[in-house]
Design a protein around this motif. Structure first.
Motif, mmCIF file in Angstrom:
data_model
loop_
_atom_site.group_PDB
_atom_site.id
_atom_site.type_symbol
_atom_site.label_atom_id
_atom_site.label_comp_id
_atom_site.label_asym_id
_atom_site.label_seq_id
_atom_site.Cartn_x
_atom_site.Cartn_y
_atom_site.Cartn_z
ATOM 1 N N ASP A 85 0.829 -1.208 0.000
ATOM 2 C CA ASP A 85 0.000 0.000 0.000
ATOM 3 C C ASP A 85 0.860 1.255 0.000
ATOM 4 N N SER A 86 1.951 1.211 0.763
ATOM 5 C CA SER A 86 2.863 2.355 0.823
ATOM 6 C C SER A 86 3.539 2.584 -0.522
ATOM 7 N N LYS A 108 2.313 2.184 -3.421
ATOM 8 C CA LYS A 108 1.389 2.852 -4.344
ATOM 9 C C LYS A 108 1.399 4.369 -4.150
ATOM 10 N N LYS A 109 1.655 4.807 -2.908
ATOM 11 C CA LYS A 109 1.622 6.233 -2.607
ATOM 12 C C LYS A 109 3.016 6.860 -2.579
ATOM 13 N N HIS A 110 4.024 5.989 -2.326
ATOM 14 C CA HIS A 110 5.381 6.485 -2.135
ATOM 15 C C HIS A 110 6.319 5.671 -3.007
ATOM 16 N N GLN A 141 2.722 15.773 -0.643
ATOM 17 C CA GLN A 141 1.651 14.792 -0.851
ATOM 18 C C GLN A 141 2.112 13.628 -1.711
ATOM 19 N N ASP A 142 3.056 13.874 -2.616
ATOM 20 C CA ASP A 142 3.534 12.811 -3.499
ATOM 21 C C ASP A 142 4.518 11.882 -2.792
#
Length: 565
Positions: free
Chosen positions: A231-232, A234-236, A252-253
């Protein structure tokens, strides 16, 4: 070339497949830790991460295999099932202990690589925690997890500790030390010099495998090696965000990455073999409760104890072996002994050479140190596990056979020769074997005594049935004293041999195997495959195996078989 393939071809294929799987697992798991999920772990540890995880995967695979070669009931079942289809495949099961040792050496090798890599890993974890430099990515990664309910990457959580303290205060560190010590003790006590001279040391230390497997299953339970969560990821994205670590959580990115370890998977590899081995032990326990009656005890002059026994439902084949336990001596120790009786007899017997504390204690328990006869009720209780199959089971599948025994190693051939005798007494016409060459090498004259009676009976039987050519035997005395040599010279012209009482005279020294194999190959040019069976030391096995490869000629192919138990 054909003989080499027949003797070693399938073994080489099995070893190459096993090595190939080890190489594949190593490379696969090495590369598996070079993906983005482990980017930040590698930022601290470098390639030492892959060097630790790749051998761990190979350890799982080899620890899955290590118990299978010692599941003797399973091997006996497989041997009986496949030997009717493929004699070559069945012969590979007789090399179970050789494969067991190879797997053990591979476990030791991967353990060493795993330990060395993790020593580097803990040093780097420690350095990253102590660095105290906020412009350093490894140090920033080490600080993640200090807040409440925050996942961590660096298992060393403060700078007031050391790798040594971590080693003995974490599950991974403590179990690692325990299983490494257990492995060292098991391997060192398995050396031949210890196994032969101090069997009890080998026996008890080898049962550290229980601690080894418990520690192995628990070793990764705390997930000490961690990577970024899916999950991380996908965002990081670590590829773009690692250089912006000072703005993690602000941008935020690039939110702060989250970390988690892989769930422990070793148990999935070893639960099957552990269950099979547990069944093996349950079968042994069941058999140990069955009543065994000692019908006869014979004390031979050559420090050899003969036990004749009966057990309900006991069925055997030639050359098989059993494990014996004497509860009055030890509740835990089981010792292997080859059966010397024939399947046609109404009892089964073993000949036990007095060597070591256990055999000496059994000798005393059976009244060997007493001058009077011992009553049946005074004899110790004996538990029997088996019988188990060996290479000698195949002896009657060859038309021409060479039997080679050294010292007490003649015991499996006692069973074979007795069975031959019974078959001819009963005029059994289904005996495929047409010729037996028997070689017995001994260091002292006393060793001949217990076996000479059987050879004399066979000799008389063969003469009576006009089968002088069926059995050719050569007995070699490899050592002698000057007084014995003088006696041999005086009685050398006697009709019967002065040592064995046989018509065939005892030979002195060691056989010239090159000459013996050449003569047999010449005598049987059109008899196809000839079986060579050995129960003796490793050096003799190497000599015979070389001869099997060297002397095989067109129409006379030698197949080598060795007792292993």
């Amino acid at each position: 070339m054909g003989s080499f393939l027949a003797n070693e071809g399938l073994s080489i294929v099995v070893i190459l497949v096993w090595l190939g799987i080890n190489v594949f697992l190593f490379v696969h798991f090495y590369m598996a830790f070079l993906i983005d999920r482990w980017f930040y772990t590698r930022a601290i540890l470098g390639h030492a991460l892959s060097w630790a995880r790749a051998p761990a995967a190979c350890l799982n695979f080899n620890c899955m295999l290590i118990l299978l070669p010692v599941c003797r009931n399973l091997l006996s079942f497989l041997r009986g099932s496949i030997q009717c289809c493929s004699r070559t495949a069945a012969r590979q099961l007789d090399r179970n202990l050789t494969f067991h040792k190879l797997v053990a050496y591979m476990i030791a090798f991967h353990t060493a690589v795993h330990i060395i890599a993790h020593l580097f890993n803990f040093e780097r974890f420690m350095d990253a925690q102590l660095e105290a430099n906020m412009s350093s990515l490894p140090h920033v990664l080490s600080l993640i997890g200090n807040k409440h309910n925050e996942s961590f990457l660096n298992p060393i959580r403060n700078n007031q500790t050391s790798p040594t303290i971590v080693m003995f205060t974490t599950v991974a560190g403590l179990t690692g030390v325990v299983i490494t010590l257990a492995l060292i003790l098991m391997i060192t006590s398995s050396m031949e010099v210890i196994r032969r001279s101090y069997f009890e040391v080998f026996w008890f230390t080898h049962h550290l495998f229980i601690i080894f497997f418990i520690g192995l299953v628990l070793h990764g339970i705390k997930r000490i090696v961690r990577g970024q969560t899916l999950d991380s990821l996908k965002k990081h994205n670590p590829i773009t965000c690692h250089s912006e670590f000072e703005r993690w959580g602000l941008d935020q990115d690039c939110p702060e990455p989250k970390f988690m370890g892989n769930p422990p998977g070793t148990w999935k590899w070893v639960v099957g073999p552990m269950f099979l081995y547990l069944c093996e032990r349950l079968v042994r326990f069941y058999r140990s409760q069955q009543k065994v009656v000692i019908t006869k005890v014979v004390m031979h002059p050559s420090k050899t104890l003969e036990l004749q026994m009966k057990k309900k439902g006991f069925r055997m084949e030639v050359g098989q072996y059993v494990f014996l336990q004497c509860p009055s001596i030890s509740q835990l120790e089981w010792h292997p002994f080859t059966l010397t009786s024939a399947p046609e007899e109404d009892h089964f017997s073993v000949h036990i050479r007095l060597q070591g504390d256990w055999t000496e204690a059994l000798y005393i328990a059976c009244g060997g140190d007493r001058t009077r006869l011992q009553e049946a009720w005074e004899l110790p209780r004996i538990a029997v596990d088996g019988p188990f199959g060996t290479a000698s089971e195949d002896v009657f599948r060859y038309e021409v056979v060479m039997l080679v025994g050294a010292g007490i190693g003649v015991t499996p051939f006692a069973s074979i020769l007795k069975s031959v005798w019974y078959k001819h007494v009963q005029e059994n016409t289904n005996v495929f074997t047409k010729k037996i060459y028997f070689y017995w090498l001994c260091r002292e004259t006393q060793a001949f005594e217990w076996f000479a009676d059987l050879l004399q009976s066979l000799e008389r039987q063969m003469i009576a049935k006009d089968m002088r050519d069926f059995l050719t035997y050569n007995i070699y005395l490899t050592r002698w004293r000057d007084t014995e040599a003088a006696h041999f010279r005086v009685h050398h012209e006697a009709e019967n041999d002065p040592i064995t009482g046989l018509k065939q005279k005892t030979l002195y020294g060691k056989p010239n195997w090159d000459t013996e194999f050449s003569a047999i190959a010449t005598n049987h040019p059109g008899h196809g495959i000839l079986g060579v069976f050995l129960c003796g030391p490793t050096l003799l096995a190497k000599d015979l195996e070389k001869q099997c490869l060297k002397q095989s000629q067109a129409g006379a192919e030698f197949i080598f078989n060795k007792e292993n138990f």
